[in-house]
Design an enzyme around this catalytic site. Structure first.
Site, PDB file in Angstrom:
ATOM      1  N   CYS A   8       0.196  -6.929   7.731  1.00 64.88           N
ATOM      2  CA  CYS A   8      -0.749  -6.708   6.709  1.00 64.88           C
ATOM      3  C   CYS A   8      -1.034  -4.996   6.662  1.00 64.88           C
ATOM      4  O   CYS A   8      -0.494  -4.239   7.552  1.00 64.88           O
ATOM      5  CB  CYS A   8      -2.220  -7.266   7.076  1.00 64.88           C
ATOM      6  SG  CYS A   8      -3.213  -6.748   8.504  1.00 64.88           S
ATOM      7  N   CYS A  82      -0.182  -8.998   1.641  1.00 64.94           N
ATOM      8  CA  CYS A  82       0.133  -7.663   0.923  1.00 64.94           C
ATOM      9  C   CYS A  82       1.517  -7.592   0.647  1.00 64.94           C
ATOM     10  O   CYS A  82       2.229  -6.483   0.935  1.00 64.94           O
ATOM     11  CB  CYS A  82       0.102  -6.836   2.027  1.00 64.94           C
ATOM     12  SG  CYS A  82       0.819  -7.140   3.694  1.00 64.94           S
ATOM     13  N   CYS A  86       3.448  -3.937   1.391  1.00 59.26           N
ATOM     14  CA  CYS A  86       3.965  -3.866   2.882  1.00 59.26           C
ATOM     15  C   CYS A  86       5.535  -3.670   2.447  1.00 59.26           C
ATOM     16  O   CYS A  86       6.212  -4.219   1.857  1.00 59.26           O
ATOM     17  CB  CYS A  86       3.730  -5.323   3.601  1.00 59.26           C
ATOM     18  SG  CYS A  86       2.311  -5.367   4.110  1.00 59.26           S
TER      19      CYS A  86
END
Length: 128
Positions: A8, A82, A86
């Site tokens: 995350c 994410c 990411c």
């Protein structure tokens, strides 16, 4: 032994809870890591609190970035809501769990995220 990475953004809430659950539920049957694209430097105290309520101690965990990981390739990379923010991490399989970030929310929101993550980890362990 399978290697799994939970990601995350800050590595302070969701990925820390996922790492905690996977270590707790897998009983050392896999190598479990977590990291963030912009690590906050600490694990959110509410994440620690709600995991402790469930019997999982993540109080010794710390927020880390990808350069802090001892390995660079994984069997599974799991992003926790994410996926677009990411970075790419080499893995044989990619999974994106749509878990809302509890940061800045109340303890009930953290509990909801904790329970959603537990369910997802249980499903993942059945697959592995």
């Amino acid at each position: 032994m399978k290697k799994i990475l939970f990601i995350c953004v800050e590595n302070s809430c969701r990925s820390q809870m996922a790492e905690g659950w996977a270590n707790f539920l897998a009983k050392s049957k896999m190598e479990v890591y977590s990291a963030g694209s912009l690590p906050s430097g600490k694990v959110n105290p509410l994440a620690i609190e709600v995991m402790k309520e469930a019997g999982v101690d993540i109080s010794r965990n710390y927020s880390k970035g990808f350069s802090d990981l001892p390995i660079k390739e994984f069997d599974y990379t799991v992003t926790l809501g994410c996926a677009d923010t990411c970075p790419f991490v080499p893995a044989k399989k990619y999974i994106d769990w749509k878990i809302d970030d509890p940061k800045g929310k109340d303890v009930e929101y953290f509990r909801k995220a904790r329970d959603q993550i537990k369910e997802k980890v249980i499903e993942l362990l059945k697959e592995i």
